[in-house]
Design a protein around this motif. Structure first.
Motif, mmCIF file in Angstrom:
data_model
loop_
_atom_site.group_PDB
_atom_site.id
_atom_site.type_symbol
_atom_site.label_atom_id
_atom_site.label_comp_id
_atom_site.label_asym_id
_atom_site.label_seq_id
_atom_site.Cartn_x
_atom_site.Cartn_y
_atom_site.Cartn_z
ATOM 1 N N HIS A 162 0.796 -1.136 0.018
ATOM 2 C CA HIS A 162 0.002 0.122 0.066
ATOM 3 C C HIS A 162 1.017 1.124 0.007
ATOM 4 O O HIS A 162 1.931 1.235 0.834
ATOM 5 C CB HIS A 162 -1.048 -0.120 1.262
ATOM 6 C CG HIS A 162 -1.989 0.802 1.067
ATOM 7 N ND1 HIS A 162 -1.728 2.475 1.202
ATOM 8 C CD2 HIS A 162 -3.416 0.844 0.804
ATOM 9 C CE1 HIS A 162 -3.167 3.135 0.803
ATOM 10 N NE2 HIS A 162 -4.155 2.005 0.689
ATOM 11 N N ILE B 210 -7.590 -4.245 -3.134
ATOM 12 C CA ILE B 210 -8.055 -4.469 -4.114
ATOM 13 C C ILE B 210 -7.740 -3.326 -5.346
ATOM 14 O O ILE B 210 -8.393 -2.266 -5.059
ATOM 15 C CB ILE B 210 -9.542 -5.085 -4.170
ATOM 16 C CG1 ILE B 210 -9.437 -6.550 -3.713
ATOM 17 C CG2 ILE B 210 -10.075 -5.201 -5.728
ATOM 18 C CD1 ILE B 210 -9.038 -7.915 -4.422
ATOM 19 N N PHE C 225 -8.590 -3.094 -9.259
ATOM 20 C CA PHE C 225 -9.208 -3.596 -10.538
ATOM 21 C C PHE C 225 -9.336 -5.245 -10.153
ATOM 22 O O PHE C 225 -8.895 -6.029 -11.010
ATOM 23 C CB PHE C 225 -8.526 -3.326 -11.779
ATOM 24 C CG PHE C 225 -8.513 -1.995 -11.985
ATOM 25 C CD1 PHE C 225 -9.640 -1.159 -12.461
ATOM 26 C CD2 PHE C 225 -7.392 -1.006 -11.690
ATOM 27 C CE1 PHE C 225 -9.525 0.039 -12.707
ATOM 28 C CE2 PHE C 225 -7.532 0.307 -12.121
ATOM 29 C CZ PHE C 225 -8.478 0.815 -12.414
ATOM 30 N N THR D 155 -8.504 -5.478 1.012
ATOM 31 C CA THR D 155 -9.805 -4.499 1.323
ATOM 32 C C THR D 155 -10.303 -4.242 -0.037
ATOM 33 O O THR D 155 -9.582 -4.155 -1.178
ATOM 34 C CB THR D 155 -9.226 -3.410 1.890
ATOM 35 O OG1 THR D 155 -8.441 -2.588 1.242
ATOM 36 C CG2 THR D 155 -8.672 -3.531 3.413
HETATM 37 C C1 LIG Z 1 -6.339 1.933 -9.084
HETATM 38 C C2 LIG Z 1 -7.371 1.525 -7.963
HETATM 39 C C3 LIG Z 1 -8.226 0.486 -8.427
HETATM 40 C C4 LIG Z 1 -9.043 0.203 -7.678
HETATM 41 N N1 LIG Z 1 -9.994 -0.800 -8.250
HETATM 42 C C5 LIG Z 1 -10.849 -1.313 -7.188
HETATM 43 C C6 LIG Z 1 -11.719 -2.531 -7.241
HETATM 44 O O1 LIG Z 1 -11.602 -3.152 -8.494
HETATM 45 N N2 LIG Z 1 -12.475 -3.307 -6.641
HETATM 46 C C7 LIG Z 1 -12.915 -2.344 -5.661
HETATM 47 O O2 LIG Z 1 -13.511 -2.887 -4.715
HETATM 48 N N3 LIG Z 1 -12.065 -1.227 -5.297
HETATM 49 C C8 LIG Z 1 -11.234 -0.796 -5.870
HETATM 50 N N4 LIG Z 1 -10.456 0.143 -5.725
HETATM 51 C C9 LIG Z 1 -10.567 0.863 -4.248
HETATM 52 C C10 LIG Z 1 -9.555 0.187 -3.008
HETATM 53 O O3 LIG Z 1 -9.726 -1.152 -3.211
HETATM 54 C C11 LIG Z 1 -10.035 0.671 -1.650
HETATM 55 O O4 LIG Z 1 -9.656 2.184 -1.974
HETATM 56 C C12 LIG Z 1 -9.131 0.276 -0.820
HETATM 57 O O5 LIG Z 1 -9.235 -1.116 -0.473
HETATM 58 C C13 LIG Z 1 -9.216 0.939 0.521
HETATM 59 O O6 LIG Z 1 -8.239 0.737 1.803
HETATM 60 P P1 LIG Z 1 -7.265 1.997 2.010
HETATM 61 O O7 LIG Z 1 -8.192 2.995 2.358
HETATM 62 O O8 LIG Z 1 -6.520 1.296 3.084
HETATM 63 O O9 LIG Z 1 -6.524 2.413 0.637
HETATM 64 C C14 LIG Z 1 -9.130 0.565 -6.431
HETATM 65 C C15 LIG Z 1 -8.747 1.744 -5.797
HETATM 66 C C16 LIG Z 1 -7.467 2.138 -6.783
HETATM 67 C C17 LIG Z 1 -6.585 3.315 -6.245
#
Ligand SMILES: Cc1cc2nc3c(=O)[nH]c(=O)nc-3n(C[C@H](O)[C@H](O)[C@H](O)COP(=O)(O)O)c2cc1C
Length: 213
Positions: free
Chosen positions: A9, A100, A102, A146
């Protein structure tokens, strides 16, 4: 138990950062030995390239598969790969934690897998070493992840389909392929829109999961 915690992360102050800190503290509290590969903090280079093999066998055409199979015999990998391979050899359990992206792991972690879990190291199709005869037999692996999307979207009937099924490309085709036993994936849905209270609750639940390993 010896645990290698592979973590991806980009922000230490994120929810994922808190999950990782919680896990490390709980594992140490239980007396496990832990090594951490914090891929963004290490600026881990994720791109498989010819210089990964300092003693190239074929200088005319770069075939990473055959270079890796040969390099495993002599240990001729670049130092960053060798260091990670030593951690993998040492570990009984590998935990991969990531948000996660994509519906898969962030590219930096896929790059770690491409470069570190090289052909000939975790599996060897040439000698038919995979699944039951995978080279990491005796080790276990687990995903901790997550999502931004709600569980309903990642359910069997949801728009994306069951996330556990998507993760099989990792749990089955990488971990089990290399002979490892797979522990149930630990998934926290909708992590990006959680209240502080819910976040604290999730951290405590995860702490318990790590203590119960
Ligand atoms: C490039 C990118 C792609 C993402 N793709 C997905 C996805 O395919 N499915 C999903 O549920 N969340 C997706 N997200 C959201 C992240 O999974 C989510 O913001 C993260 O799990 C939250 O944890 P954090 O607050 O520690 O960052 C994506 C985020 C980013 C930046």
């Amino acid at each position: 138990m010896k645990v290698l915690y592979v973590y991806a992360h980009p922000e230490p102050k994120s929810f994922n950062g808190a999950l990782k800190d919680t896990a490390l503290a709980a594992l140490q509290e239980k007396g496990h030995e832990v090594k951490l590969s914090d891929l963004y903090a290490m600026k881990f280079h994720p791109v498989l390239k010819a210089s990964d093999f300092p003693e190239r066998k074929n200088l005319e055409i770069f075939n990473p598969f055959f270079e890796a199979i040969k390099a495993v015999k002599t240990g001729a990998f670049s130092p960053d790969i060798k260091e990670e391979m030593e951690k993998v050899k040492w570990a009984d359990l590998l935990i991969f934690q990531f948000p996660i992206y994509f519906t898969f792991m962030p590219a930096i972690m896929k790059g770690w897998i491409d470069r570190v879990l090289a052909p000939g190291f975790g599996f060897n199709p040439v000698t038919n070493s995979a699944y039951d005869t995978g080279l990491f037999k005796g080790k276990s692996a687990m995903i901790v992840t997550t999502t931004g999307a709600p569980k309903s979207m990642y359910s069997e009937e949801g728009a994306h389909g069951d996330l556990n099924r998507h993760l099989e490309s990792i749990t089955h085709c990488i971990f089990e392929y290399m002979g490892m036993k797979v522990l149930s994936s630990y998934i926290i849905y909708e992590a990006s829109s959680m209240s502080r209270e819910k976040g604290t609750e999730e951290l405590e639940k995860y702490r318990q999961r790590m203590l119960d390993l």
